[in-house]
Design a protein around this motif. Structure first.
Motif, PDB file in Angstrom:
ATOM      1  N   ARG A  38       0.830  -1.210   0.000  1.00  0.00           N
ATOM      2  CA  ARG A  38       0.000   0.000   0.000  1.00  0.00           C
ATOM      3  C   ARG A  38       0.863   1.258   0.000  1.00  0.00           C
ATOM      4  O   ARG A  38       0.446   2.306  -0.488  1.00  0.00           O
ATOM      5  CB  ARG A  38      -0.918   0.015   1.226  1.00  0.00           C
ATOM      6  N   SER A  39       2.076   1.155   0.547  1.00  0.00           N
ATOM      7  CA  SER A  39       2.974   2.313   0.612  1.00  0.00           C
ATOM      8  C   SER A  39       3.843   2.443  -0.631  1.00  0.00           C
ATOM      9  O   SER A  39       4.631   3.385  -0.736  1.00  0.00           O
ATOM     10  CB  SER A  39       3.871   2.204   1.853  1.00  0.00           C
ATOM     11  N   GLY A  40       3.737   1.489  -1.554  1.00  0.00           N
ATOM     12  CA  GLY A  40       4.550   1.540  -2.763  1.00  0.00           C
ATOM     13  C   GLY A  40       6.008   1.205  -2.527  1.00  0.00           C
ATOM     14  O   GLY A  40       6.882   1.617  -3.298  1.00  0.00           O
ATOM     15  N   ILE A  41       6.309   0.451  -1.473  1.00  0.00           N
ATOM     16  CA  ILE A  41       7.689   0.080  -1.144  1.00  0.00           C
ATOM     17  C   ILE A  41       7.910  -1.368  -1.564  1.00  0.00           C
ATOM     18  O   ILE A  41       7.376  -2.294  -0.948  1.00  0.00           O
ATOM     19  CB  ILE A  41       7.972   0.246   0.361  1.00  0.00           C
ATOM     20  N   ASP A  42       8.689  -1.568  -2.607  1.00  0.00           N
ATOM     21  CA  ASP A  42       8.924  -2.913  -3.132  1.00  0.00           C
ATOM     22  C   ASP A  42      10.283  -3.412  -2.663  1.00  0.00           C
ATOM     23  O   ASP A  42      11.195  -3.647  -3.451  1.00  0.00           O
ATOM     24  CB  ASP A  42       8.841  -2.899  -4.659  1.00  0.00           C
ATOM     25  N   LEU A  43      10.431  -3.542  -1.349  1.00  0.00           N
ATOM     26  CA  LEU A  43      11.692  -3.977  -0.752  1.00  0.00           C
ATOM     27  C   LEU A  43      11.432  -5.135   0.205  1.00  0.00           C
ATOM     28  O   LEU A  43      10.302  -5.407   0.579  1.00  0.00           O
ATOM     29  CB  LEU A  43      12.344  -2.822   0.021  1.00  0.00           C
ATOM     30  N   GLY A  44      12.524  -5.787   0.599  1.00  0.00           N
ATOM     31  CA  GLY A  44      12.436  -6.799   1.638  1.00  0.00           C
ATOM     32  C   GLY A  44      12.108  -8.193   1.171  1.00  0.00           C
ATOM     33  O   GLY A  44      11.897  -9.090   1.978  1.00  0.00           O
ATOM     34  N   ARG A  45      12.083  -8.401  -0.161  1.00  0.00           N
ATOM     35  CA  ARG A  45      11.786  -9.742  -0.660  1.00  0.00           C
ATOM     36  C   ARG A  45      13.002 -10.660  -0.565  1.00  0.00           C
ATOM     37  O   ARG A  45      12.876 -11.853  -0.328  1.00  0.00           O
ATOM     38  CB  ARG A  45      11.307  -9.675  -2.109  1.00  0.00           C
ATOM     39  N   SER A  46      14.196 -10.070  -0.795  1.00  0.00           N
ATOM     40  CA  SER A  46      15.423 -10.859  -0.753  1.00  0.00           C
ATOM     41  C   SER A  46      16.577  -9.954  -0.369  1.00  0.00           C
ATOM     42  O   SER A  46      16.455  -8.731  -0.356  1.00  0.00           O
ATOM     43  CB  SER A  46      15.698 -11.502  -2.119  1.00  0.00           C
ATOM     44  N   ARG A  47      17.720 -10.552  -0.076  1.00  0.00           N
ATOM     45  CA  ARG A  47      18.896  -9.774   0.306  1.00  0.00           C
ATOM     46  C   ARG A  47      19.404  -8.905  -0.830  1.00  0.00           C
ATOM     47  O   ARG A  47      20.146  -7.965  -0.623  1.00  0.00           O
ATOM     48  CB  ARG A  47      20.019 -10.715   0.749  1.00  0.00           C
ATOM     49  N   GLY A  48      18.986  -9.207  -2.044  1.00  0.00           N
ATOM     50  CA  GLY A  48      19.451  -8.431  -3.184  1.00  0.00           C
ATOM     51  C   GLY A  48      18.717  -7.128  -3.375  1.00  0.00           C
ATOM     52  O   GLY A  48      19.067  -6.336  -4.238  1.00  0.00           O
ATOM     53  N   ASP A  49      17.678  -6.860  -2.580  1.00  0.00           N
ATOM     54  CA  ASP A  49      16.944  -5.609  -2.722  1.00  0.00           C
ATOM     55  C   ASP A  49      17.858  -4.435  -2.411  1.00  0.00           C
ATOM     56  O   ASP A  49      18.654  -4.484  -1.470  1.00  0.00           O
ATOM     57  CB  ASP A  49      15.747  -5.577  -1.767  1.00  0.00           C
ATOM     58  N   PRO A  50      17.754  -3.351  -3.186  1.00  0.00           N
ATOM     59  CA  PRO A  50      18.682  -2.225  -3.041  1.00  0.00           C
ATOM     60  C   PRO A  50      18.349  -1.303  -1.890  1.00  0.00           C
ATOM     61  O   PRO A  50      18.133  -0.122  -2.063  1.00  0.00           O
ATOM     62  CB  PRO A  50      18.518  -1.501  -4.384  1.00  0.00           C
ATOM     63  N   ALA A  51      18.275  -1.843  -0.678  1.00  0.00           N
ATOM     64  CA  ALA A  51      17.999  -0.971   0.463  1.00  0.00           C
ATOM     65  C   ALA A  51      19.248  -0.204   0.856  1.00  0.00           C
ATOM     66  O   ALA A  51      19.204   0.971   1.181  1.00  0.00           O
ATOM     67  CB  ALA A  51      17.496  -1.793   1.644  1.00  0.00           C
ATOM     68  N   GLY A  52      20.391  -0.915   0.860  1.00  0.00           N
ATOM     69  CA  GLY A  52      21.671  -0.243   1.017  1.00  0.00           C
ATOM     70  C   GLY A  52      22.001   0.290   2.390  1.00  0.00           C
ATOM     71  O   GLY A  52      22.885   1.118   2.531  1.00  0.00           O
ATOM     72  N   ALA A  53      21.329  -0.140   3.434  1.00  0.00           N
ATOM     73  CA  ALA A  53      21.639   0.374   4.763  1.00  0.00           C
ATOM     74  C   ALA A  53      22.784  -0.424   5.376  1.00  0.00           C
ATOM     75  O   ALA A  53      22.835  -1.642   5.278  1.00  0.00           O
ATOM     76  CB  ALA A  53      20.415   0.288   5.663  1.00  0.00           C
ATOM     77  N   ALA A  54      23.708   0.274   6.019  1.00  0.00           N
ATOM     78  CA  ALA A  54      24.824  -0.384   6.691  1.00  0.00           C
ATOM     79  C   ALA A  54      24.321  -1.093   7.937  1.00  0.00           C
ATOM     80  O   ALA A  54      23.293  -0.723   8.498  1.00  0.00           O
ATOM     81  CB  ALA A  54      25.871   0.663   7.073  1.00  0.00           C
ATOM     82  N   PRO A  55      25.051  -2.126   8.423  1.00  0.00           N
ATOM     83  CA  PRO A  55      24.622  -2.854   9.619  1.00  0.00           C
ATOM     84  C   PRO A  55      24.368  -1.952  10.817  1.00  0.00           C
ATOM     85  O   PRO A  55      23.417  -2.152  11.565  1.00  0.00           O
ATOM     86  CB  PRO A  55      25.791  -3.815   9.864  1.00  0.00           C
ATOM     87  N   ALA A  56      25.233  -0.948  11.017  1.00  0.00           N
ATOM     88  CA  ALA A  56      25.051  -0.051  12.158  1.00  0.00           C
ATOM     89  C   ALA A  56      23.739   0.713  12.043  1.00  0.00           C
ATOM     90  O   ALA A  56      23.029   0.926  13.030  1.00  0.00           O
ATOM     91  CB  ALA A  56      26.227   0.923  12.250  1.00  0.00           C
ATOM     92  N   THR A  57      23.424   1.126  10.808  1.00  0.00           N
ATOM     93  CA  THR A  57      22.170   1.850  10.585  1.00  0.00           C
ATOM     94  C   THR A  57      20.981   0.945  10.845  1.00  0.00           C
ATOM     95  O   THR A  57      19.987   1.344  11.445  1.00  0.00           O
ATOM     96  CB  THR A  57      22.111   2.378   9.144  1.00  0.00           C
ATOM     97  N   ARG A  58      21.101  -0.294  10.383  1.00  0.00           N
ATOM     98  CA  ARG A  58      20.023  -1.259  10.595  1.00  0.00           C
ATOM     99  C   ARG A  58      19.756  -1.456  12.084  1.00  0.00           C
ATOM    100  O   ARG A  58      18.610  -1.474  12.530  1.00  0.00           O
ATOM    101  CB  ARG A  58      20.390  -2.596   9.941  1.00  0.00           C
ATOM    102  N   LYS A  59      20.803  -1.576  12.881  1.00  0.00           N
ATOM    103  CA  LYS A  59      20.639  -1.759  14.320  1.00  0.00           C
ATOM    104  C   LYS A  59      19.993  -0.530  14.959  1.00  0.00           C
ATOM    105  O   LYS A  59      19.158  -0.643  15.861  1.00  0.00           O
ATOM    106  CB  LYS A  59      21.991  -2.040  14.971  1.00  0.00           C
TER     107      LYS A  59
END
Length: 206
Positions: A38-59
């Motif tokens: 619904r938000s138009g965010i096509d991410l999170g299906r696989s590790r190859g998605d271009p989210a690009g956040a560093a591990p520290a940012t993810r935490k």
């Protein structure tokens, strides 16, 4: 971040898989998928998605979305009951994209409230009859934009295991100095202004 949908979007943009988001927030995968679509965010299906956040940012994102946020307490549902609203019933999920009511709906016009896990999420008005209006949500026709939008929100809540209850009120018309006054529209408008339910506010911002 005061809503679960905000947290889902933040985690997806930080590079988390949808399965990981569901685990972090203790919700169903289907709920995550519906919010992101619904938000138009096509991410999170696989590790190859271009989210690009560093591990520290993810935490940091996980810490932000899972920390306790001080927000105003929800308006008490019992206050509506005391004022004259009655509990009609609740929506029941029958499939991934369909739900139904577990009760008989009166044909009277009036004001209705959708309560999700004891939190008021939506307030609506029908002057043609509650039975017909509830049918609009069941069908969710694309031409009825609000009904279709709210149907999606109800499905997401039910899919996440939440209870979606319905309250109704059928206030009688009155008069002012001999002139007719329709009470229900004023009640709906006043409650929305006072409570500012999340699903109503989403429609205003859209």
């Amino acid at each position: 971040m005061t809503t679960k949908a905000d947290k889902i979007r933040a985690l997806a943009l930080a590079g988390y898989l949808r399965t990981e988001i569901a685990t972090h927030l203790d919700i169903r995968y289907q709920h995550v998928r519906q919010v992101l679509e619904r938000s138009g965010i096509d991410l999170g299906r696989s590790r190859g998605d271009p989210a690009g956040a560093a591990p520290a940012t993810r935490k940091a994102v996980v810490k932000a979305v899972t920390s306790t946020v001080m927000v105003a307490p929800p308006y008490p549902v019992e206050r509506l009951i005391e004022a004259g609203f009655s509990r009609l019933g609740q929506w029941a999920l029958v499939s991934d994209d369909a739900f139904e009511l577990d009760c008989i709906v009166p044909a009277d016009p009036g004001v209705y409230v959708f309560v999700v896990d004891s939190v008021i999420r939506y307030i609506g008005l029908t002057q043609r009859g509650l039975r017909g209006r509830m049918g609009h949500y069941v069908r969710g026709h694309s031409r009825q934009r609000t009904s279709a939008r709210v149907k999606g929100l109800i499905l997401a809540a039910l899919g996440a295991g939440s209870r979606v209850e319905i309250l109704i009120a059928t206030p009688e018309a009155t008069e002012w100095r001999g002139l007719p006054v329709l009470t229900a529209p004023g009640l709906e408008a006043g409650l929305i202004r006072m409570i500012q339910p999340e699903w109503n506010m989403q429609g205003i911002r859209a």
